[in-house]
Design a protein around this motif. Structure first.
Motif, PDB file in Angstrom:
ATOM      1  N   GLN A  33     -48.890  39.158 -22.028  1.00 25.91           N
ATOM      2  CA  GLN A  33     -48.796  39.952 -20.808  1.00 25.91           C
ATOM      3  C   GLN A  33     -47.431  40.629 -20.699  1.00 25.91           C
ATOM      4  OE1 GLN A  33     -48.914  37.861 -17.030  1.00 25.91           O
ATOM      5  NE2 GLN A  33     -50.271  39.421 -16.228  1.00 25.91           N
ATOM      6  N   THR A  34     -47.434  41.885 -20.380  1.00 26.41           N
ATOM      7  CA  THR A  34     -46.230  42.676 -20.156  1.00 26.41           C
ATOM      8  C   THR A  34     -46.404  43.415 -18.851  1.00 26.41           C
ATOM      9  OG1 THR A  34     -47.163  44.505 -21.408  1.00 26.41           O
ATOM     10  CG2 THR A  34     -45.783  42.954 -22.623  1.00 26.41           C
ATOM     11  N   PRO A  35     -45.347  44.061 -18.326  1.00 25.61           N
ATOM     12  CA  PRO A  35     -45.467  44.695 -17.017  1.00 25.61           C
ATOM     13  C   PRO A  35     -46.610  45.681 -16.889  1.00 25.61           C
ATOM     14  CG  PRO A  35     -43.178  44.528 -17.628  1.00 25.61           C
ATOM     15  CD  PRO A  35     -43.978  44.101 -18.827  1.00 25.61           C
ATOM     16  N   PRO A  85     -34.649  38.511 -18.147  1.00 26.42           N
ATOM     17  CA  PRO A  85     -33.911  39.422 -19.025  1.00 26.42           C
ATOM     18  C   PRO A  85     -34.615  39.671 -20.354  1.00 26.42           C
ATOM     19  CG  PRO A  85     -32.422  37.834 -18.026  1.00 26.42           C
ATOM     20  CD  PRO A  85     -33.820  37.362 -17.749  1.00 26.42           C
ATOM     21  N   ALA A  86     -35.408  38.703 -20.825  1.00 22.74           N
ATOM     22  CA  ALA A  86     -36.109  38.870 -22.099  1.00 22.74           C
ATOM     23  C   ALA A  86     -37.154  37.785 -22.256  1.00 22.74           C
ATOM     24  CB  ALA A  86     -35.123  38.804 -23.274  1.00 22.74           C
ATOM     25  N   ARG A  87     -38.254  38.143 -22.924  1.00 18.34           N
ATOM     26  CA  ARG A  87     -39.261  37.151 -23.289  1.00 18.34           C
ATOM     27  C   ARG A  87     -38.962  36.697 -24.711  1.00 18.34           C
ATOM     28  NH1 ARG A  87     -45.272  38.140 -21.239  1.00 18.34           N
ATOM     29  NH2 ARG A  87     -45.309  36.079 -22.206  1.00 18.34           N
ATOM     30  N   ALA A 167     -42.374  30.704 -22.170  1.00 16.56           N
ATOM     31  CA  ALA A 167     -42.881  31.944 -22.754  1.00 16.56           C
ATOM     32  C   ALA A 167     -42.245  33.179 -22.130  1.00 16.56           C
ATOM     33  CB  ALA A 167     -44.405  32.011 -22.602  1.00 16.56           C
ATOM     34  N   TYR A 168     -41.529  32.986 -21.037  1.00 19.56           N
ATOM     35  CA  TYR A 168     -40.874  34.096 -20.341  1.00 19.56           C
ATOM     36  C   TYR A 168     -39.353  34.004 -20.453  1.00 19.56           C
ATOM     37  CZ  TYR A 168     -45.543  34.746 -18.497  1.00 19.56           C
ATOM     38  OH  TYR A 168     -46.901  34.959 -18.393  1.00 19.56           O
TER      39      TYR A 168
END
Length: 415
Positions: A33-35, A85-87, A167-168
């Motif tokens: 999943q991404t934005p 800030p990053a996955r 995961a995030y």
């Protein structure tokens, strides 16, 4: 200077619940999943409604202003958002936010609680949580609802974070749960729940009205029967609009009964079979890092309580919080305190309830024309906010907020 790139993901369903039932874990989220994929249409797995709990306008609109963003209202509301800030495998500190609103309004998905400023400044992961409100979350009525469902929603969200936040880019072993007002009172009550043990390492309680505490179950059931009389149909099948109308009537009746403009009709209640001597609180707080505090003029947001603001703030916030801090410290928690004294120019409310929120969360647009900010330019709000955010970030990383500078003051735990 280039602004850090942030990933905002959500809404994500963390649990599901039938009306007046405890929540059940939602299926695992989409690992990719991404934005731009927050509304995947795969049935039963990744779909989130994006809903927030049905609610009436907030009694604090005169202080905060109404929220400027719009979200669908519905009972499929157990959703959260994540700003990171990053996955990656960064194992960053995680801050889980429980919003205020008197257990009757608000949502973690509101733009007010956008965690971008915190995530960017501190390289932390911020999670905003919806939970059930009003009668849907806190009705206590024999044969219908046991009460405290909103608390069980929060517990489910913390379990979701423990299972999935890695995961995030977050560290499930370094979770700080933070909340303001009703959200902070919720944290205090989570500390009484053995089920919450181990789900967070640190806690921040902002302006928790501990003087309200949990309502005696007998009193909550009397209010539940009053609500049922106003509703005049089965609460399990009634339209949401009818539930909100009966909720409004119950709140008015409770105001006449209690004389308090501050006390909500639907609040957490004493747990079934709860025993204050069971030691759950002492066991749960041992080894935790706790930061608590209040705003100098918190009670200016609640006119009509009968005393001047300073005395009311001391009685409703400072003194009960002090007793909580002392008990937590004696049980083995590492406790820190703060007080916010900032009185924005042009504001009639002073250092009022909720004033720290735009210093921590949201944006210029989200807080545009908020009465409590007076005539202060957003640049000044953000500049002061960077100091407050630094203290919260340092606490989330290390367990201590570090040195504070005016108008944020470090306090001493009573004892």
């Amino acid at each position: 200077m280039t602004e850090p790139t942030l990933i905002r993901t959500g809404p994500i369903r963390y649990a599901t619940a039938q009306r007046f039932a405890r929540p059940s874990p939602a299926p695992d989220p989409d690992p990719d999943q991404t934005p731009d994929r927050t509304r995947s249409q795969t049935p039963g797995r990744r779909t989130s409604s994006g809903e927030i709990c049905p609610q009436l306008p907030s009694r604090l609109d005169a202080v905060m202003g109404p929220p400027l963003d719009r979200h669908p209202h519905g009972e499929d509301c157990l959703n959260l958002s994540i700003t990171t800030p990053a996955r990656d495998a960064g194992a960053r500190p995680v801050l889980v936010w429980l919003h205020g609103g008197g257990f009757s309004s608000g949502a973690g998905l509101l733009d007010w609680y956008d965690g971008g400023a915190l995530a960017a400044q501190g390289d932390v992961v911020v999670v905003g949580v919806n939970y059930r409100l009003g009668a849907l979350g806190y009705l206590c009525l024999d044969g219908i609802s046991e009460g405290n469902l909103g608390l069980y929603d929060q517990l489910a969200a913390l379990r979701w974070v423990a299972a999935h936040i890695a995961a995030y880019g977050g560290d499930p072993g370094n979770v700080t749960v933070a909340g303001q007002s009703a959200g902070a009172l919720s944290i205090r009550l989570l500390l009484d729940m053995p089920e919450a043990t181990g789900l967070f390492r640190r806690a921040i309680l902002q302006s928790a009205p501990l003087a309200l505490a949990a309502r005696p179950r007998e009193d909550a059931q009397a209010l539940g029967r009053m609500f049922a009389e106003f509703l005049a149909t089965d609460p399990r099948t009634a339209d949401v609009s009818a539930i909100l109308a009966a909720q409004r009537e119950t709140a008015l009746a409770n105001l006449s009964r209690s004389g308090s403009t501050m006390e909500p009709a639907f609040t957490p209640v004493e747990f079934l079979g709860s025993d204050p001597s069971s030691g759950s609180f002492e066991e749960n707080v041992r080894g935790l890092d706790i930061l608590y505090g209040w705003n100098l003029d918190d009670m200016s947001a609640f006119p009509g309580e009968g005393d001047e603001t300073a005395a009311l703030t001391r009685r409703v916030y400072e003194e009960p919080l002090g007793r909580f801090g002392l008990r937590a410290a004696r049980a083995g928690a590492r406790v820190h305190t703060y007080r916010l004294d900032w009185r924005p120019a042009g504001s009639a409310f002073g250092a009022t309830h909720c004033l720290e929120l735009p210093l921590l969360f949201g944006s210029r647009e989200a807080w545009r024309a908020s009465p409590m900010l007076g005539a202060v330019p957003w640049e000044d709000v953000d500049s002061l906010g960077s100091k407050l955010r630094a203290a919260w970030i340092t606490f989330a990383r290390t367990g201590t907020p570090g040195p504070m500078s005016a108008p944020l003051h470090q306090g001493k735990v009573p004892g």
